[in-house]
Every structure is written in structure tokens, then in C-alpha cells.
Design a protein around this motif. Structure first.
Motif, mmCIF file in Angstrom:
data_model
loop_
_atom_site.group_PDB
_atom_site.id
_atom_site.type_symbol
_atom_site.label_atom_id
_atom_site.label_comp_id
_atom_site.label_asym_id
_atom_site.label_seq_id
_atom_site.Cartn_x
_atom_site.Cartn_y
_atom_site.Cartn_z
ATOM 1 N N ILE A 160 106.325 20.115 20.315
ATOM 2 C CA ILE A 160 106.367 18.986 21.232
ATOM 3 C C ILE A 160 105.074 18.977 22.041
ATOM 4 O O ILE A 160 104.707 19.986 22.653
ATOM 5 N N CYS A 161 104.386 17.868 22.036
ATOM 6 C CA CYS A 161 103.138 17.715 22.782
ATOM 7 C C CYS A 161 103.400 16.883 24.039
ATOM 8 O O CYS A 161 103.793 15.719 23.951
ATOM 9 N N ILE A 162 103.199 17.491 25.182
ATOM 10 C CA ILE A 162 103.223 16.756 26.448
ATOM 11 C C ILE A 162 101.778 16.463 26.818
ATOM 12 O O ILE A 162 100.985 17.370 27.071
ATOM 13 N N ARG A 163 101.420 15.191 26.817
ATOM 14 C CA ARG A 163 100.027 14.785 27.016
ATOM 15 C C ARG A 163 99.717 14.617 28.502
ATOM 16 O O ARG A 163 100.605 14.453 29.326
ATOM 17 N N TYR A 164 98.434 14.620 28.794
ATOM 18 C CA TYR A 164 98.020 14.371 30.169
ATOM 19 C C TYR A 164 98.456 12.982 30.623
ATOM 20 O O TYR A 164 98.847 12.794 31.780
ATOM 21 N N ILE A 165 98.431 12.031 29.715
ATOM 22 C CA ILE A 165 98.847 10.685 30.095
ATOM 23 C C ILE A 165 100.343 10.649 30.406
ATOM 24 O O ILE A 165 100.796 9.891 31.269
ATOM 25 N N ASP A 166 101.121 11.503 29.732
ATOM 26 C CA ASP A 166 102.547 11.589 30.043
ATOM 27 C C ASP A 166 102.752 12.095 31.467
ATOM 28 O O ASP A 166 103.624 11.607 32.196
ATOM 29 N N VAL A 167 101.952 13.075 31.861
ATOM 30 C CA VAL A 167 102.038 13.602 33.219
ATOM 31 C C VAL A 167 101.655 12.524 34.229
ATOM 32 O O VAL A 167 102.328 12.330 35.248
ATOM 33 N N ASN A 168 100.581 11.791 33.938
ATOM 34 C CA ASN A 168 100.129 10.753 34.861
ATOM 35 C C ASN A 168 101.146 9.631 35.011
ATOM 36 O O ASN A 168 101.376 9.118 36.113
ATOM 37 N N LEU A 169 101.761 9.237 33.894
ATOM 38 C CA LEU A 169 102.777 8.187 33.956
ATOM 39 C C LEU A 169 103.995 8.666 34.733
ATOM 40 O O LEU A 169 104.587 7.911 35.515
#
Length: 762
Positions: free
Chosen positions: A89-98
Motif C-alpha cells: 500500500i502506497c500512501i502518497r504525499y498528496i494523500d497526506v496533504n489532502l
């Protein structure tokens, strides 16, 4: 890809990436195989901030496990090999920002005013802490994260590459450090490599992973999934009042321990817009402050039922920020600096320290109330916001201010604070006389430097051997050198205070509390007593000339209660009672609720962590606990693992030669070992600008609790050698105060031409 590399190489690269990405943060690792962001993805949006490797065994989702070895454990080679199918599972930086953007919307976030200050307001830390916590909650829901993945995975994400960095308070970001002679007030830069470790406004650390059932912030529940017994029911059923005074310990041992606790810990509670406390029960069952977590009182409570009380005010602690503003479970702010530095005298921020200083001669402000009687002064009055934590105040009198805001909490704290204030000014005057070329700043900090070293000496030489016993003191290397330097500083040791220490273990002194505050004259004769409830947040008795000395007499002549499960009703029914109400709060309910709220694991978990074995049945506790408590626990709790840490700890049988049982001794010894090894300014270290000369260090070793009391009382001619024990004609005799050794400040006399301390005793 990293996951296909040779395993050892993978571990090496992972550790390097973690060390680079943590940016002075502290990482909690327990039981999940984790991979930080893609080594080639340097963007703040498209790259993976974290890769989770999930393994399925027999159709059940599991994670590769790592043993939890400490609060700042890094990934190591102890993986469990699983052969089932896996997914990444990849948690992206954009996921954190959103997720952060949504968290800001839900919380109605507005940038706090002190965000960029190294001494932010606790409320502002709480605002950003709640937003980061909500971000964690959103990511946990979005990616269906397990408790282990929340606790161990999310904190690895490098938040400096996300929008979280923009709301991250400055005090938990890395700051440039230089090696100075004197400590900062906040403790920042004590550790040059990890600038925020142990500093003011940073969170309590953990010896074990938090026991939040959701992995984020929910209070601890039964291992069966149901509720734990009501905190107030445990208080009345397991910890009733029973008078059993000690034949050995004086009440000073309890009050001194509380004073040391106030040097190390001050959890941040929410306050109203006027910086005052508020009562959650006033809005019970209606709209409450989001931090309210009131304690239910059983309808048949043996005390409160006669007054129709069903609600006890209780609030959860403010959310904090870890170093680097990492994601993960709820953190809790420590408003004190973590090292033993005398901050209860001087304050844990520059702002507080400035308010307490006179500004000349290195002196602290005092209130010279008794000058016409030739008596020594009191601390300054709490004239600004005078009702803050002050109860039933007469209009013409005030509570007091000190480095620690709890100076008025109970009368013996007021007395000890007063003695240390007087001692600072006594030493400062002498240092100024010996060094007329020193300015206010130099005199003040040199005096503060000596005071912190003396406090360390008393704790480790007099207090800890009594509390822990010689065997535990030796096991954890808590002994002090008799001569020369120790030089055991380790920059890899985090001296931050553990929440299990703050919320449970170091509250062992509550079992020693006496219901009556006794007073004795200088001949050690009893002269009077008052119920403790009348002197909680009401220190006004010290305005009567001579009462400080009578209270000192009470400290050294009043027996403490023995170590057992029984607690005086003065703090279980009448804590902070506000006239004309005939009832107050319950300290024991607070202890239990605080442990649950902050996710402190249960008593059985800490027994296992300490290597003491895990009880499988309530019967297994029978030989370990006092007064048939095991049977009583079986009537309240559903499972042995449910027993709350504080309650279980104070019911243990004492270790030989110690004041407490093995579980609390283990936690307390570990904490004080970290406090010693992780403090660059520890008084026995050499090789730093802060180091004492060999001759000065020998003088520091003369400091004692008895001499502190003698020199700063108004008229105390005799005292027992160890005032934390009751006087005994053979084992602890009283001697004239003038015969006690004292620190010779001539060893701090400096020759301005040589720029050093040339004095040598003939």
C-alpha cells in the motif's frame, strides 16, 4: 525496488532514510514492516510517503512483526518471515496533504498566533495537534490501517515534505545549537543532535506502545472489547481510607517526591479564554467542551450519593506535537523541561523566568511581608489573574507565583518552593560578594547552575535509594560518584519523561498522604493541625509570622502513611473542595481516568515489560499484592490484563529495602536512568563548558535536604540527618544545624585576571 534487495542492504538503506527523514523526530516502532518513501521520488505530491507491506496468512491479514524496544526504536533485522500472499500500500504525499486539508476544514483551523515562537502557547500547540491527529484519523479510514500501522507506520512519514510542515510549531522543528555553559530554560539544545528532546512543550515519551483501541486517541478499554470498571468504583472499592501511619518515613518524603515530579512533569490541560479552569459537569449532558471526559459517579456511591452528585469534572489533556510534527497516535504536551534542572524554582520558559527575576544582583523577586519581624520573605504574590488555581481567597491576601504554577496546590509545596527561593537569593548574595565583577546575569545563572546540581545530588543520594532500594539503584546505575567525574552522557538516550511515569508510577506518593497537616515548633513539639482539604490551593496560613517554620517542623516530624492501597478521604472525597460545598474531587479517580485517557497500558503489560512475568489469572496476583486485593480485582475487572497501572502498582508488595513494589520501581528507575544518562548538563560530567571543577563538584556533594531546611528556615536549631525519615536517637539522630556540612562558595571565587576559579582550601 527496495523490497527486492538483499535483506541486510535493505535494512541499512531503510535506517539511513529514516534517520534523514525524521529530522529530529522520535519514532515509535512496534510490529509492522514498513518502507519509507521511494528513494527516487523527491516531489511533494506524486511520490510514496510510506509503503506498507501487508501479508496474508490463511486468508487473514497480518503484518510482519518487530519487537517494541523503546520509544525511538528504529527498524532492525528481527522480521518474522511470512510466506503468504502480500500486498503493498502506497500512501502518497498528496494523500497526506489532502487529508490535512480536510482535517483543517473539520476543525475550523485558523493559524495560531504563536506558531513560529520557540515558546508557543500550549493552546496553540493543541490546535495544531488536533489537526494532525485528525489527519491521522482520515488516513487511517482511507487506507483501512490497522492499529499497528497507525502506531508504527504513520510516524515514519517525513512531514517536512508535506503541507503539515507549514503548520508545525517552530519548537519541534530542528534548530541550530551551540554548546553553552548554562542550560536554556526550555531544555532546548540540551541534546545537540536532537535539539528538541526533553524540551518544554514537547510530548511525553512511551516505554510501551499506546493502548488506544483505535490506535489514535480512544481511551483504553477492556481486552474483551467492553468498558472498564468505573474509575470512581475502583477508588471506593480498592482504595478506601484506612489510617496506618509509618513508623519510619516522614511526610517530607511524599512532598519532596511531589516537588521533583513538578520539576519533571506538567501535563497541559485545556483552559477557558481567561486562562482559568472550567467545570465540565456544569454542561453535563448538554454541549460540552471537546476535551471534557467527565467521570460518572455511581448512584450508590458511599459518599457522593448523599449530595446527589453523579458527575465529576475531568478533562483529557491537550493534544501535542511530536518532534517533526509526525503523524500517529495522540501525543500529550509536557509544559516542563524534562531534565532535572530546578525549573520549579526558575520556570521552564524565558517568559516565566523573566517575571521571577529582580533584575539586579542575580536575585529572584520576593515578597518581604515579614521584614518588621526580622523574618525571611515569601514568594511574590499572584497579583495578575489572582483567582487562577486559588480557592476561597480573602480579598487582602494572594496566592503565590513560582517557576512551577502548582506552588499553591498543597501547603507543603508552598513551603518547599519558599525555601528554594530563599536559598537562591542567599547563594546569589554570597557569589556577588565573592565576585564583585560579575553582573546580574552571571550571578543568576551560576546560582541556578549550582541549585540544579544540588537537586540532582539530593535526589540520587537521598531520595532514590529510599524509594527503590539499593539493589534497583545499583542495577540501573543510579549511584553517584564519591569523587571525580562520571562522564556517562549518551546523546542517544532520550531523557524525555515517560507517560507511564507521569500518569501512574511517580504518583505512588499518593498512598503516603496524611489527612491532617501537622505543625511543630523548633523544639519538635506538636503545636496544631489542620485538615488537608483546608490547605489545598489555600496557602494563606503562611501569612502568619512563624507558620513557615511550624510547617517545616510538620514536614520532618509527621509520619507518612505506609505504602498500601488505602488513600485518605481528604483527597478521594475532598480534593480541591470549594466552600461552601461539602465535597470536592477524587484524586484516585483522576489517576485511573488519566491513565486510560492517555493510553497507558495496563498493570499486567508493565509487569511483563519489566521482566516480572504476566499473570494469567487473578489468582496469580495473590502472592504479589497486599490486603487480598487480587480477590477484589476479580470482583471488578473482567480480565487480569484490564487492571489499571496505577491501581495495580500501589497494591504491590514492597521490594526489600524499598518504599515501593517492583513494577513501579522498574518504571521509576528506568526514567531516572534516562534523566541521568541523557542530560548533557548532568553535574558529574566533565569536558563541557558547563562542567564544574573537581573542587566545585566535591562541594556540590555536600548538599543535603537537611542543610537546605536549616539554612532557609527562620529559626530551626536542630534536625535529623535524613529528614525524609523520622528522627531516631540511634539510626537517625537530631544534630545541631550548624554542624551539618555546607557548600563552600569560595570555590566559585573567580580571579578576573585569570578568568578562572583559583581558590584552593588551605
Amino acid at each position: 525496488m527496495i523490497l527486492k534487495m538483499d535483506f541486510i542492504l535493505w535494512c541499512q538503506i531503510t535506517i539511513i532514510l529514516l534517520m534523514l527523514s525524521m529530522k529530529d523526530s522520535v519514532c515509535e516502532i512496534n510490529s509492522v514492516a514498513l518502507v519509507p518513501h521511494d528513494i527516487n521520488a523527491f516531489g511533494r505530491s506524486s511520490g510514496c510517503a510510506l509503503v506498507l507491506r501487508r501479508v496474508f496468512v490463511d486468508g487473514i491479514r497480518k503484518s510482519s512483526a518487530l519487537p517494541y524496544k523503546g520509544f525511538f526504536n528504529l527498524i532492525g533485522p528481527n522480521f518474522i518471515n511470512n510466506n503468504g500472499p502480500a500486498e503493498e500500500i502506497c500512501i502518497r504525499y498528496i494523500d497526506v496533504n489532502l487529508a490535512l486539508a480536510e482535517a483543517k476544514r473539520r476543525k475550523g483551523y485558523r493559524p495560531p498566533r504563536t506558531l513560529n515562537s520557540l515558546e508557543p502557547h500550549p493552546k496553540d500547540i493543541g490546535i495544531t495537534g488536533e489537526v494532525v491527529l485528525e489527519t491521522t484519523r482520515i488516513l487511517a479510514e482511507q487506507f483501512q490501517l490497522t492499529r499497528d500501522e497507525i502506531i508504527n507506520g504513520l510516524p515514519i512519514i517525513d512531514t517536512s515534505r508535506t503541507d503539515i510542515w507549514e503548520i508545525c510549531p517552530a519548537h519541534v522543528k530542528p534548530v541550530p545549537c551551540t554548546i553553552e555553559r548554562f542550560r536554556s530554560f526550555t531544555g532546548i539544545c540540551n541534546n545537540i543532535q536532537h535539539s528538541s528532546w526533553g524540551s518544554t512543550h514537547t510530548p511525553f515519551v512511551r516505554f510501551l506502545p499506546p493502548a488506544h483501541p483505535d490506535g489514535i486517541s480512544a481511551p483504553r478499554i477492556s481486552v474483551s472489547g467492553g468498558p472498564l470498571p468505573p474509575a470512581r468504583l475502583i477508588s471506593t472499592f480498592i482504595h478506601p481510607d484506612f489510617d496506618n501511619p509509618s513508623g519510619e518515613l516522614s511526610i517530607l518524603v511524599m512532598s519532596w517526591g511531589q516537588m521533583i515530579d513538578h520539576d519533571l512533569t506538567l501535563a497541559s490541560l485545556p483552559r477557558d479564554e481567561h486562562d482559568l479552569d472550567f467545570d465540565c459537569c456544569e454542561s453535563y449532558n448538554n454541549h460540552q467542551h471537546p476535551s471534557c471526559m467527565t467521570i460518572d459517579i455511581p448512584h450508590d456511591d458511599p459518599f457522593y450519593s448523599q449530595y446527589g452528585q453523579r458527575c465529576m469534572d475531568f478533562k483529557r489533556l491537550e493534544a501535542g506535537q511530536r518532534p517533526g510534527c509526525t503523524l500517529g497516535p495522540r501525543a500529550h504536551i509536557n509544559l516542563d523541561s524534562s531534565p532535572i534542572d530546578g525549573n520549579f524554582v526558575y520556570g521552564s520558559t524565558e517568559e516565566v523566568a523573566r517575571k521571577l527575576r529582580l533584575g539586579k544582583g542575580g536575585l529572584m523577586r520576593v515578597w518581604d511581608v515579614f521584614s518588621e519581624y526580622g523574618l525571611k520573605p515569601l514568594p511574590p504574590p499572584l497579583s495578575e489573574n489572582p483567582e487562577r488555581d486559588c480557592t476561597a481567597r480573602p480579598r487582602h491576601l494572594f496566592c503565590f507565583i513560582a517557576g512551577d504554577e502548582r506552588i499553591n496546590e498543597q501547603i507543603h509545596l508552598t513551603v518547599i518552593q519558599t525555601l528554594y527561593l530563599r536559598d537562591h537569593n542567599r547563594k546569589a548574595i554570597e557569589l556577588g560578594r565573592l565576585n564583585p565583577h560579575w553582573d546580574d546575569e552571571r550571578i543568576y545563572h551560576e546560582t541556578r547552575h549550582i541549585a540544579a546540581a544540588s537537586i540532582q545530588n539530593i535526589i540520587y543520594k537521598e531520595f532514590l535509594p529510599m524509594v527503590l532500594g539499593e539493589e534497583m539503584v545499583n542495577r540501573y546505575n543510579l549511584t553517584l560518584q564519591s569523587e571525580g567525574y562520571w562522564n556517562g552522557y549518551d546523546p542517544n538516550v532520550h531523557m524525555g519523561v515517560a507517560n507511564s511515569f507521569q500518569a501512574a508510577a511517580f504518583r505512588f506518593g499518593h498512598t503516603h498522604i496524611q489527612g491532617m497537616v501537622r505543625r511543630y515548633n523548633k523544639f519538635h513539639e506538636f503545636v496544631g493541625e489542620d485538615p488537608l482539604r483546608t490547605l489545598l490551593r489555600r496557602p494563606f496560613i503562611v501569612y502568619e509570622p512563624g507558620k513557615i517554620d511550624e510547617l517545616i517542623g510538620g514536614l520532618i516530624n509527621t509520619p507518612a502513611q505506609v505504602y498500601d492501597p488505602f488513600i485518605t478521604m481528604e483527597v478521594t472525597n475532598h480534593l480541591f473542595e470549594e466552600p461552601p460545598e461539602p465535597f470536592g474531587h477524587d484524586l484516585i479517580s483522576f489517576n485511573i481516568a488519566r491513565g486510560r485517557e492517555t493510553g497507558v497500558p495496563g498493570y499486567n503489560d508493565y509487569r511483563e515489560w519489566c521482566g516480572l512475568g504476566r499473570a494469567k489469572t487473578f489468582e496469580d496476583f495473590e502472592p504479589l499484592l497486599n490486603n487480598k486485593t487480587a480477590l477484589r480485582y476479580s470482583q471488578l475487572y473482567k480480565h487480569p490484563d484490564d487492571i489499571d497501572l496505577w491501581s495495580g502498582g500501589v497494591t504491590e508488595r514492597r521490594l526489600p529495602g524499598a518504599m515501593i513494589g517492583p513494577t513501579f520501581a522498574c518504571i521509576i528507575a528506568r526514567q531516572f536512568a534516562n534523566s541521568k544518562r541523557g542530560d548533557r548538563f548532568w553535574h558529574e560530567n566533565s569536558g563541557f563548558p558547563s562542567a564544574f571543577t573537581a573542587e566545585q563538584l566535591q562541594e556540590i556533594r555536600k548538599s543535603s535536604q537537611s542543610k537546605l531546611l536549616c539554612e532557609n528556615a527562620d529559626d530551626l536549631p536542630t534536625i535529623q540527618l535524613n529528614p525524609m525519615r523520622l528522627a531516631h536517637p540511634i539510626y537517625n539522630p537530631r544534630i545541631p544545624c550548624k554542624d551539618l556540612p555546607e557548600i563552600d562558595l569560595r570555590y566559585w571565587q573567580e580571579d578576573p585576571a585569570q578568568g578562572g576559579y583559583p581558590f584552593k582550601k588551605k
